[in-house]
Design a protein around this motif. Structure first.
Motif, PDB file in Angstrom:
ATOM      1  N   HIS A  22      34.764  43.220  36.498  1.00  0.00           N
ATOM      2  CA  HIS A  22      35.816  43.038  37.508  1.00  0.00           C
ATOM      3  C   HIS A  22      35.193  42.322  38.696  1.00  0.00           C
ATOM      4  O   HIS A  22      34.460  42.922  39.484  1.00  0.00           O
ATOM      5  CB  HIS A  22      36.391  44.391  37.939  1.00  0.00           C
ATOM      6  CG  HIS A  22      37.544  44.273  38.883  1.00  0.00           C
ATOM      7  ND1 HIS A  22      38.855  44.302  38.458  1.00  0.00           N
ATOM      8  CD2 HIS A  22      37.595  44.107  40.231  1.00  0.00           C
ATOM      9  CE1 HIS A  22      39.660  44.171  39.502  1.00  0.00           C
ATOM     10  NE2 HIS A  22      38.915  44.057  40.595  1.00  0.00           N
ATOM     11  N   ASP A  23      35.464  41.025  38.800  1.00  0.00           N
ATOM     12  CA  ASP A  23      34.879  40.191  39.840  1.00  0.00           C
ATOM     13  C   ASP A  23      35.864  39.824  40.934  1.00  0.00           C
ATOM     14  O   ASP A  23      35.455  39.473  42.046  1.00  0.00           O
ATOM     15  CB  ASP A  23      34.329  38.891  39.236  1.00  0.00           C
ATOM     16  CG  ASP A  23      33.172  39.134  38.288  1.00  0.00           C
ATOM     17  OD1 ASP A  23      32.535  40.208  38.399  1.00  0.00           O
ATOM     18  OD2 ASP A  23      32.910  38.272  37.434  1.00  0.00           O
ATOM     19  N   VAL A  24      37.162  39.856  40.616  1.00  0.00           N
ATOM     20  CA  VAL A  24      38.182  39.454  41.584  1.00  0.00           C
ATOM     21  C   VAL A  24      39.423  40.306  41.365  1.00  0.00           C
ATOM     22  O   VAL A  24      39.758  40.652  40.227  1.00  0.00           O
ATOM     23  CB  VAL A  24      38.518  37.950  41.445  1.00  0.00           C
ATOM     24  CG1 VAL A  24      39.052  37.624  40.063  1.00  0.00           C
ATOM     25  CG2 VAL A  24      39.491  37.499  42.524  1.00  0.00           C
ATOM     26  N   SER A  25      40.074  40.676  42.463  1.00  0.00           N
ATOM     27  CA  SER A  25      41.282  41.495  42.387  1.00  0.00           C
ATOM     28  C   SER A  25      42.514  40.627  42.590  1.00  0.00           C
ATOM     29  O   SER A  25      42.611  39.905  43.591  1.00  0.00           O
ATOM     30  CB  SER A  25      41.242  42.596  43.450  1.00  0.00           C
ATOM     31  OG  SER A  25      40.203  43.514  43.178  1.00  0.00           O
ATOM     32  N   LEU A  26      43.444  40.714  41.632  1.00  0.00           N
ATOM     33  CA  LEU A  26      44.721  40.014  41.712  1.00  0.00           C
ATOM     34  C   LEU A  26      45.806  41.083  41.825  1.00  0.00           C
ATOM     35  O   LEU A  26      46.198  41.680  40.824  1.00  0.00           O
ATOM     36  CB  LEU A  26      44.943  39.151  40.466  1.00  0.00           C
ATOM     37  CG  LEU A  26      43.821  38.197  40.070  1.00  0.00           C
ATOM     38  CD1 LEU A  26      44.181  37.466  38.787  1.00  0.00           C
ATOM     39  CD2 LEU A  26      43.539  37.207  41.191  1.00  0.00           C
ATOM     40  N   TYR A  27      46.250  41.337  43.042  1.00  0.00           N
ATOM     41  CA  TYR A  27      47.162  42.446  43.308  1.00  0.00           C
ATOM     42  C   TYR A  27      48.412  41.961  44.035  1.00  0.00           C
ATOM     43  O   TYR A  27      48.321  41.120  44.941  1.00  0.00           O
ATOM     44  CB  TYR A  27      46.502  43.493  44.215  1.00  0.00           C
ATOM     45  CG  TYR A  27      45.264  44.168  43.689  1.00  0.00           C
ATOM     46  CD1 TYR A  27      44.989  44.262  42.325  1.00  0.00           C
ATOM     47  CD2 TYR A  27      44.355  44.743  44.578  1.00  0.00           C
ATOM     48  CE1 TYR A  27      43.854  44.899  41.869  1.00  0.00           C
ATOM     49  CE2 TYR A  27      43.214  45.392  44.131  1.00  0.00           C
ATOM     50  CZ  TYR A  27      42.954  45.460  42.778  1.00  0.00           C
ATOM     51  OH  TYR A  27      41.826  46.100  42.325  1.00  0.00           O
TER      52      TYR A  27
END
Length: 372
Positions: free
Chosen positions: A28-33
């Motif tokens: 998990h390198d980037v959060s897309l929320y």
């Protein structure tokens, strides 16, 4: 009071390099929320956040935005944000699952109520039962040996007394990683291991037995989802206590854990459970059967982290004193999307007594991180 609009703002926020997560679920390198804003006819707005990760709940930023915009919003416009149970019922009748999308809407309604009454959400949930300064553990990824050694030392230097180590990958590497952490931090600190469903029953028992001399305090979700019997078998076969997490999304799942005597503690949090009300339902059910609860995490930003803190403050059975939880998500990320971020210093996160969730979104920062 009536809901007049529900708007979604999908953001992309990378994790800081040193905080990027590796587990049995992958990287998990980037959060897309999606961040949401609920507007009312009383000029009181509320905010929510869906910390969606496809490997966890099956939700994506695009699916969450679509179901909120196209399914939930048309059904909820005109409803009273004070009617949490009614809103939950409408969403549950409209769609199965979609826990995090539902939670974003529900937490925004609590935010509206708190702002409208000038009270923090924990007061609406029954009032605080513990200090707003909450000690947390730190969740450390399934790192290579050198990185694990370096990170473990850094965490102890920061004041953490409990370190969670991700396992459930390659058994020999997992065992080596936990041994390195124990060797690095010494005997006086707690180690939790978390397999994220990565082991079968036999492997989980093998791992726990191999690590007996490391004095592992808690084994989190050692076995796959839905296998309550297997989780109970592990619990009855190892020295460490067992936490149910990935296997327990709602009250019916919690009841299965209880009936099978499958765990010592249940991990709850609003996103996974579909909202604060449903989290409290699990917490109260577990308390009735002598099972402790603690707070889990899905690498939340400040909005959902605030909701988690309100839950911890609102019930004695959120036993974070014995089982520290994970409310460190905001510091994993390269940007904070609120004007006055939650105070996080070392292992402590502190919740303010401001009305609602207690966080005001910085819409300029949200705009900078909007997905195109």
């Amino acid at each position: 009071m009536k809901i007049t609009a529900i708007k979604t703002f999908p953001v992309r926020i990378p994790l800081k390099p040193e905080f990027r997560m590796v587990s049995a679920l992958g990287k998990h390198d980037v959060s897309l929320y999606p961040i949401i804003r609920i507007e009312t006819d009383s000029d009181v707005d509320g905010v929510g956040e869906a910390t969606v990760i496809p490997r966890w709940s099956g939700e994506t930023v695009w699916s969450a935005q679509a179901i909120i915009d196209e399914v939930f919003a048309p059904l909820l416009i005109g409803r009273d944000p004070y009617d949490i149970e009614g809103i939950d019922l409408v969403m549950d009748q409209a769609a199965q699952g979609n826990w995090f999308a539902k939670s974003a809407i529900e937490m925004a309604c609590w935010d509206i109520q708190g702002k409208d009454q000038g009270k923090p959400v924990y007061s609406l949930l029954g009032g605080p039962v513990r200090s707003p300064k909450i000690r947390c553990r730190f969740s450390m990824g399934a790192y290579d040996p050198e990185r694990a050694r370096r990170r473990a030392k850094e965490l102890i230097d920061l004041g953490f007394t409990t370190i969670k180590v991700k396992v459930g990958t390659v058994l020999e590497e997992d065992i080596e990683r936990v041994r390195i952490v124990r060797e690095t931090i010494g005997p006086d600190y707690d180690i939790v291991i978390d397999a994220n469903c990565g082991f079968d029953v036999a492997t989980a028992i093998e791992a726990a037995n191999a690590l007996k001399d490391c004095n592992v305090a808690l084994f989190e979700q050692p076995t796959p989802r839905d296998d309550y019997h297997g989780l109970a078998e592990v619990r009855n076969s190892i020295a460490a206590e067992v936490m149910a997490d990935d296997i327990c999304f709602d009250a019916s799942h919690a009841m299965q854990c209880i009936r099978h005597q499958a765990c010592d503690v249940i991990s709850v949090y609003p996103g996974k459970n579909g909202g604060l009300r449903k989290s409290l339902e699990i917490v109260k059910l577990a308390a009735e059967h002598g099972v402790a609860c603690s707070i889990g995490s899905n690498l939340e930003l400040d909005i959902a982290s605030a909701a988690m803190c309100h839950l911890v403050l609102a019930h004695e059975n959120m036993n974070v004193e014995k089982y520290p939880g994970d409310i460190m998500g905001p510091i994993y990320h390269s940007a904070r999307i609120v004007k006055e971020p939650l105070e996080i210093e070392g292992p402590f996160i502190t919740l303010s007594d401001r009305p609602g969730l207690g966080v005001d979104v910085d819409w300029g920062t949200v705009e900078e991180h909007l997905m195109s």
